[in-house]
Design a protein around this motif. Structure first.
Motif, PDB file in Angstrom:
ATOM      1  N   GLY A 110       4.795  -5.978  -9.270  1.00 55.84           N
ATOM      2  CA  GLY A 110       5.556  -5.672  -8.068  1.00 55.84           C
ATOM      3  C   GLY A 110       5.260  -6.594  -6.905  1.00 55.84           C
ATOM      4  O   GLY A 110       6.063  -6.668  -5.963  1.00 55.84           O
ATOM      5  N   VAL A 111       4.142  -7.319  -6.939  1.00 57.27           N
ATOM      6  CA  VAL A 111       3.861  -8.307  -5.885  1.00 57.27           C
ATOM      7  C   VAL A 111       4.997  -9.321  -5.805  1.00 57.27           C
ATOM      8  O   VAL A 111       5.358  -9.799  -4.720  1.00 57.27           O
ATOM      9  CB  VAL A 111       2.520  -9.015  -6.147  1.00 57.27           C
TER      10      VAL A 111
ATOM     11  N   ILE B 154       7.537   1.466  -4.716  1.00 55.36           N
ATOM     12  CA  ILE B 154       6.527   1.176  -3.688  1.00 55.36           C
ATOM     13  C   ILE B 154       7.115   0.237  -2.642  1.00 55.36           C
ATOM     14  O   ILE B 154       7.052   0.495  -1.431  1.00 55.36           O
ATOM     15  CB  ILE B 154       5.272   0.558  -4.324  1.00 55.36           C
ATOM     16  N   ASN B 155       7.717  -0.858  -3.083  1.00 52.24           N
ATOM     17  CA  ASN B 155       8.303  -1.808  -2.139  1.00 52.24           C
ATOM     18  C   ASN B 155       9.482  -1.182  -1.411  1.00 52.24           C
ATOM     19  O   ASN B 155       9.680  -1.414  -0.209  1.00 52.24           O
ATOM     20  CB  ASN B 155       8.741  -3.080  -2.862  1.00 52.24           C
TER      21      ASN B 155
ATOM     22  N   TRP C 120      -3.715   5.469   0.187  1.00 55.55           N
ATOM     23  CA  TRP C 120      -3.399   4.138   0.714  1.00 55.55           C
ATOM     24  C   TRP C 120      -1.984   4.097   1.277  1.00 55.55           C
ATOM     25  O   TRP C 120      -1.766   3.663   2.424  1.00 55.55           O
ATOM     26  CB  TRP C 120      -3.563   3.103  -0.398  1.00 55.55           C
ATOM     27  N   LEU C 121      -1.008   4.554   0.511  1.00 56.48           N
ATOM     28  CA  LEU C 121       0.372   4.517   0.978  1.00 56.48           C
ATOM     29  C   LEU C 121       0.584   5.477   2.148  1.00 56.48           C
ATOM     30  O   LEU C 121       1.315   5.159   3.094  1.00 56.48           O
ATOM     31  CB  LEU C 121       1.322   4.854  -0.172  1.00 56.48           C
ATOM     32  N   THR C 122      -0.064   6.627   2.089  1.00 54.01           N
ATOM     33  CA  THR C 122       0.021   7.565   3.208  1.00 54.01           C
ATOM     34  C   THR C 122      -0.475   6.920   4.495  1.00 54.01           C
ATOM     35  O   THR C 122       0.151   7.051   5.559  1.00 54.01           O
ATOM     36  CB  THR C 122      -0.804   8.835   2.914  1.00 54.01           C
TER      37      THR C 122
ATOM     38  N   ALA D  40       4.738  10.176  -7.480  1.00 53.36           N
ATOM     39  CA  ALA D  40       5.406  10.713  -8.662  1.00 53.36           C
ATOM     40  C   ALA D  40       6.047   9.604  -9.477  1.00 53.36           C
ATOM     41  O   ALA D  40       5.968   9.583 -10.712  1.00 53.36           O
ATOM     42  CB  ALA D  40       6.460  11.741  -8.239  1.00 53.36           C
ATOM     43  N   SER D  41       6.669   8.647  -8.800  1.00 54.08           N
ATOM     44  CA  SER D  41       7.422   7.594  -9.486  1.00 54.08           C
ATOM     45  C   SER D  41       6.534   6.614 -10.236  1.00 54.08           C
ATOM     46  O   SER D  41       6.940   6.064 -11.260  1.00 54.08           O
ATOM     47  CB  SER D  41       8.279   6.829  -8.468  1.00 54.08           C
TER      48      SER D  41
END
Length: 410
Positions: free
Chosen positions: A52-53, A80-81, A160-162, A241-242
């Motif tokens: 995904g980078v 994520i992106n 991290w995402l939070t 979840a994804s």
């Protein structure tokens, strides 16, 4: 590393300057614009672990050429992106540099947050260890698989995402709606096009798999099935979840689902599930049902006001699978299942081939969370190269003519 290690990489500088010298930023890519002449598109991103980078390199180049993302969809790494692009500011803003900053300062191996046995087994997989070592390491993690249904709890990723979303003022779905769910006030249709922006509303689609009811789930649209107050939900939960790679991460479990007559109606209407509402739901990676949800924004028999671009990770189906042992038999079955729906849609809608670009990810391993800084930069460059190739060849006027012909036939 710094942001400039990516944005000022010699290859990136060459790509951007080459596109500008060829006036690619002045090409027509959409009929939806804002007052600064940014052009708006929908973007669907494929899942693929640490690969995904490369998606960030892709979106960075699109933004540098004046493209903005009106609607976003993705599965796993693509989600994520998509979430970070949606959550880091208004749709009119370029946000890829902020995403680069988040990745630069994160050791992706932190996401492997299981115990030592789990980490040892994953390292053996990535290193393609001999069969005996894999069997031995696999035996040591049987208890984690049995008890937790996965090697890693996924807490580090979620936290991290939070943190990233919170830093950008997004703690709940209500906050995200303020950032991304509102149509830019200065949006307009290109001069000479006999349409308006009426009815255009931004949309975010995070794809995951509800194994409990066998449902392909699109968040946040289907949130009322799982949450009593969808507006209060932390959006990072949808991405957790994804990206729940089966057995690599424990499934995301949601309990205390809404119940009652309205809940039953919602399940019937949104998911086609007619049984009793379960006590809890387990989600795994949406890629097992749709790893590249390119159909999510599709509108039949119409000429779109803005295109749905798609970006894929890797060049697939260019050679036949070898199926001669239990391991590659499982791999062939898993890949067939996760791609079947998406391949079928593209075969039935061949015009989408004009909208989709594949990134050549070379020899990079999607499961290598111990990815080096140099490998991150290489993936970023590969994404940027793919974006430049796509922008040079995409012809918006020609694409609308193709859709016009399809509409006439229909």
């Amino acid at each position: 590393m710094k942001i400039t290690d990516f944005t000022q990489h010699p290859e990136i500088v060459s790509i951007i300057s080459g596109l500008k010298n060829d006036n690619v930023h002045e090409h027509q890519f959409s009929d939806v614009l804002d007052s600064k002449n940014n052009q708006y598109v929908e973007l669907v991103q494929e899942g693929g672990g640490v690969l995904g980078v490369a998606l960030v390199g892709y979106t960075y180049v699109l933004e540098q050429m004046g493209l903005r993302f009106f609607s976003l969809a993705g599965t796993s790494a693509g989600s994520i992106n998509a979430m970070m692009l949606a959550g880091m500011g208004k749709a009119s803003l370029a946000k890829s540099e902020k995403i680069i900053d988040a990745l630069v300062n994160k050791n992706l191996y932190d996401f492997v947050d299981g115990n030592k046995d789990s980490r040892d087994f994953i390292e053996a997989l990535v290193e393609k260890a001999r069969r005996i070592k894999l069997i031995w390491k696999g035996w040591q993690v049987i208890d984690e698989i049995y008890d937790d249904l996965g090697l890693n709890p996924g807490d580090d990723f979620r936290n991290w995402l939070t943190g990233i979303l919170n830093k950008n003022g997004v703690k709940t779905m209500a906050d995200l709606e303020k950032h991304f769910g509102t149509r830019p006030a200065d949006l307009k249709i290109r001069d000479g096009v006999d349409k308006t922006v009426d009815g255009l509303d931004p949309r975010l689609a995070i794809i995951t798999a509800d194994l409990t009811t066998e449902t392909k789930v699109e968040f946040p649209r289907m949130s009322p099935l799982y949450f009593a107050d969808p507006n209060a939900v932390n959006p990072a939960l949808f991405v957790r979840a994804s990206m729940s790679i089966p057995y690599f991460f424990s499934p995301l479990t949601i309990k205390n689902l809404p119940t009652g007559p309205q809940a039953k109606t919602n399940w019937d209407n949104l998911a086609g599930f007619k049984g009793a509402v379960p006590n809890e739901i387990k989600f795994v990676d949406g890629g097992i049902m749709s790893n590249f949800p390119i159909d999510v924004f599709h509108k039949k028999n119409s000429i779109p006001r803005l295109p749905t671009f798609g970006v894929r990770l890797g060049i697939d189906r260019n050679k036949a699978n070898t199926v001669d042992n239990p391991l590659n038999l499982f791999g062939a079955m898993f890949n067939s299942l996760r791609h079947l729906h998406d391949y079928d849609f593209i075969l039935r809608n061949p015009d989408y081939k004009l909208l989709i670009q594949k990134i050549d990810i070379g020899e990079h391993d999607w499961l290598n969370f111990a990815i080096s800084d140099e490998a991150k930069k290489d993936l970023f460059v590969r994404g940027a190269q793919a974006a430049a190739e796509f922008l040079r060849k995409f012809d918006w006027i020609a694409y609308k003519q193709v859709r016009s012909q399809i509409k006439t036939i229909a």
